[in-house]
Design a protein around this motif. Structure first.
Motif, PDB file in Angstrom:
ATOM      1  N   PRO A   1      28.100  24.541  16.350  1.00  0.00           N
ATOM      2  CA  PRO A   1      29.349  23.780  16.196  1.00  0.00           C
ATOM      3  C   PRO A   1      29.819  23.237  17.539  1.00  0.00           C
ATOM      4  O   PRO A   1      29.728  23.924  18.566  1.00  0.00           O
ATOM      5  N   VAL A   2      30.310  22.027  17.550  1.00  0.00           N
ATOM      6  CA  VAL A   2      30.654  21.357  18.802  1.00  0.00           C
ATOM      7  C   VAL A   2      31.718  22.116  19.582  1.00  0.00           C
ATOM      8  O   VAL A   2      31.708  22.118  20.824  1.00  0.00           O
ATOM      9  N   ASP A   3      32.645  22.799  18.875  1.00  0.00           N
ATOM     10  CA  ASP A   3      33.726  23.462  19.601  1.00  0.00           C
ATOM     11  C   ASP A   3      33.275  24.741  20.315  1.00  0.00           C
ATOM     12  O   ASP A   3      34.062  25.358  21.024  1.00  0.00           O
ATOM     13  N   ARG A   4      32.014  25.119  20.159  1.00  0.00           N
ATOM     14  CA  ARG A   4      31.494  26.232  20.949  1.00  0.00           C
ATOM     15  C   ARG A   4      31.167  25.804  22.378  1.00  0.00           C
ATOM     16  O   ARG A   4      31.095  26.636  23.278  1.00  0.00           O
ATOM     17  N   LEU A   5      30.951  24.517  22.568  1.00  0.00           N
ATOM     18  CA  LEU A   5      30.497  24.019  23.864  1.00  0.00           C
ATOM     19  C   LEU A   5      31.550  23.199  24.600  1.00  0.00           C
ATOM     20  O   LEU A   5      31.385  22.918  25.795  1.00  0.00           O
TER      21      LEU A   5
ATOM     22  N   ARG B   1      38.459  19.724  28.338  1.00  0.00           N
ATOM     23  CA  ARG B   1      37.317  20.314  29.027  1.00  0.00           C
ATOM     24  C   ARG B   1      36.274  19.260  29.360  1.00  0.00           C
ATOM     25  O   ARG B   1      36.123  18.262  28.654  1.00  0.00           O
ATOM     26  N   THR B   2      35.548  19.504  30.452  1.00  0.00           N
ATOM     27  CA  THR B   2      34.414  18.659  30.809  1.00  0.00           C
ATOM     28  C   THR B   2      33.144  19.330  30.309  1.00  0.00           C
ATOM     29  O   THR B   2      32.935  20.524  30.529  1.00  0.00           O
ATOM     30  N   VAL B   3      32.328  18.573  29.623  1.00  0.00           N
ATOM     31  CA  VAL B   3      31.071  19.126  29.116  1.00  0.00           C
ATOM     32  C   VAL B   3      30.205  19.544  30.297  1.00  0.00           C
ATOM     33  O   VAL B   3      29.961  18.761  31.213  1.00  0.00           O
ATOM     34  N   ALA B   4      29.750  20.795  30.298  1.00  0.00           N
ATOM     35  CA  ALA B   4      28.895  21.294  31.369  1.00  0.00           C
ATOM     36  C   ALA B   4      27.572  20.528  31.369  1.00  0.00           C
ATOM     37  O   ALA B   4      27.031  20.178  30.318  1.00  0.00           O
ATOM     38  N   TYR B   5      27.055  20.275  32.559  1.00  0.00           N
ATOM     39  CA  TYR B   5      25.804  19.517  32.668  1.00  0.00           C
ATOM     40  C   TYR B   5      24.684  20.192  31.883  1.00  0.00           C
ATOM     41  O   TYR B   5      23.893  19.525  31.206  1.00  0.00           O
ATOM     42  N   ASP B   6      24.618  21.513  31.943  1.00  0.00           N
ATOM     43  CA  ASP B   6      23.555  22.244  31.252  1.00  0.00           C
ATOM     44  C   ASP B   6      23.681  22.159  29.735  1.00  0.00           C
ATOM     45  O   ASP B   6      22.730  22.509  29.028  1.00  0.00           O
TER      46      ASP B   6
ATOM     47  N   ARG C   1      28.502  13.972  27.953  1.00  0.00           N
ATOM     48  CA  ARG C   1      29.669  13.984  28.840  1.00  0.00           C
ATOM     49  C   ARG C   1      30.445  12.679  28.725  1.00  0.00           C
ATOM     50  O   ARG C   1      29.876  11.626  28.429  1.00  0.00           O
ATOM     51  N   ASP C   2      31.742  12.744  29.003  1.00  0.00           N
ATOM     52  CA  ASP C   2      32.523  11.518  29.088  1.00  0.00           C
ATOM     53  C   ASP C   2      31.958  10.608  30.164  1.00  0.00           C
ATOM     54  O   ASP C   2      31.558  11.069  31.238  1.00  0.00           O
TER      55      ASP C   2
ATOM     56  N   GLY D   1      34.233  15.144  26.070  1.00  0.00           N
ATOM     57  CA  GLY D   1      32.907  14.633  25.752  1.00  0.00           C
ATOM     58  C   GLY D   1      32.889  13.929  24.412  1.00  0.00           C
ATOM     59  O   GLY D   1      33.936  13.603  23.839  1.00  0.00           O
ATOM     60  N   TYR D   2      31.696  13.699  23.899  1.00  0.00           N
ATOM     61  CA  TYR D   2      31.581  13.015  22.609  1.00  0.00           C
ATOM     62  C   TYR D   2      30.240  13.375  21.974  1.00  0.00           C
ATOM     63  O   TYR D   2      29.338  13.921  22.615  1.00  0.00           O
ATOM     64  N   ILE D   3      30.145  13.067  20.685  1.00  0.00           N
ATOM     65  CA  ILE D   3      28.913  13.308  19.938  1.00  0.00           C
ATOM     66  C   ILE D   3      28.181  11.984  19.752  1.00  0.00           C
ATOM     67  O   ILE D   3      28.755  11.005  19.270  1.00  0.00           O
ATOM     68  N   GLU D   4      26.913  11.954  20.150  1.00  0.00           N
ATOM     69  CA  GLU D   4      26.053  10.795  19.922  1.00  0.00           C
ATOM     70  C   GLU D   4      25.330  11.039  18.594  1.00  0.00           C
ATOM     71  O   GLU D   4      24.398  11.830  18.519  1.00  0.00           O
ATOM     72  N   LEU D   5      25.785  10.379  17.562  1.00  0.00           N
ATOM     73  CA  LEU D   5      25.374  10.683  16.189  1.00  0.00           C
ATOM     74  C   LEU D   5      23.870  10.505  15.981  1.00  0.00           C
ATOM     75  O   LEU D   5      23.280   9.504  16.400  1.00  0.00           O
ATOM     76  N   THR D   6      23.260  11.485  15.299  1.00  0.00           N
ATOM     77  CA  THR D   6      21.872  11.357  14.864  1.00  0.00           C
ATOM     78  C   THR D   6      21.765  11.340  13.347  1.00  0.00           C
ATOM     79  O   THR D   6      20.884  10.697  12.790  1.00  0.00           O
TER      80      THR D   6
END
Length: 265
Positions: free
Chosen positions: A55-59, A64-69, A151-152, A190-195
């Motif tokens: 789930p996206v809210d775990r990361l 918050r800034t999405v961690a590079y890893d 990441r944003d 951040g954002y989700i790049e839809l697949t």
């Protein structure tokens, strides 16, 4: 024999060579570090694309800034699209990297009341860039989306200038903070790049392809090239010295012998 090395011309040439050697060595290491970064990034992308979806809210979370890893990790989210706050991102290319169009950004309001930005994909630009384009309708009702966490975008990390005065609902960057300014819900960083999504919907934007993580680029070759150049400087200096000595010796041999002095003169 080597007194010519103290001439102005040779002193300057030697000093230039002494400066070039460490500069070229440093440039070689710079290219080596770029190669190592590319290899590490390719491995990170491959590992994260293969990782189990979470789930996206775990990361990430609001502010918050999405961690590079955590970039490129496969994430999921459930909720309803807020098409009233949909925007498009200008000057983005299709999968062929040649055709210019838009990315479609649609907030997804999750069941817990928070929102996440979803890049639904690419659409062609059309003829009138001053108007909001015709965007395929997002699926309605409860949606489950799956995609890559990104990441944003900022001008600093993307190199894209954030132009002002654009037509309504058009932006230059994919940035959750900018989207959050028009929403009442807290927005995840951040954002989700839809697949893929369920339900999928019909006539949807072209899905953004996964990042290329197969090539390593020419950086290692450039590093070796710079180091060969640095080794070539002293070799070239020696060759020039030897040529100068040879030319001076030939000039001395070509000088006419002095006339003998007559006895009693």
């Amino acid at each position: 024999m080597y007194r010519f090395l103290l001439s102005r011309q040779w002193v300057i040439l030697t000093l230039v060579g002494l400066v070039l050697i460490p500069v070229m060595i440093r440039l070689g290491y710079w290219q080596l570090h770029r190669h190592e970064h590319r290899v590490a990034q390719n491995q990170l992308i491959a590992d994260n694309l293969d990782a189990r979806a979470v789930p996206v809210d775990r990361l990430t979370g609001p502010g918050r800034t999405v961690a590079y890893d955590e970039m490129w990790r496969t994430v999921t989210a459930e909720g309803r699209y807020d098409t009233g706050h949909e925007v498009v991102v200008r000057q983005r290319t299709a999968a062929d990297d040649q055709t210019i169009g838009y990315y479609v950004l649609t907030p997804l309001v999750m069941d817990d009341g928070r929102a996440v930005v979803v890049n639904r994909g690419w659409i062609p630009a059309g003829n009138d860039l001053t108007r909001f384009p015709k965007v395929p309708a997002a699926p309605s009702g409860e949606i489950t989306v799956t995609g890559r966490l990104k990441r944003d975008e900022t001008t600093g990390n993307s190199g894209i200038k954030d132009k002002k005065g654009l037509p309504a609902r058009q932006v230059m960057l994919i940035n959750s903070e900018q989207v959050a300014k028009s929403l009442s819900e807290p927005v995840l960083g951040g954002y989700i790049e839809l697949t893929k999504s369920s339900p999928k919907g019909s006539g949807q934007p072209e899905v953004v392809p996964e990042p290329d993580h197969s090539g390593i680029g020419p950086h290692m070759a450039y590093a070796i090239q710079w180091w060969l150049f640095s080794a070539g400087v002293p070799i070239g200096w020696v060759i020039l010295v030897r040529r100068e000595l040879r030319d001076r010796a030939a000039a001395r041999e070509a000088e006419p012998a002095p006339e003998p002095v007559a006895a009693g003169a």
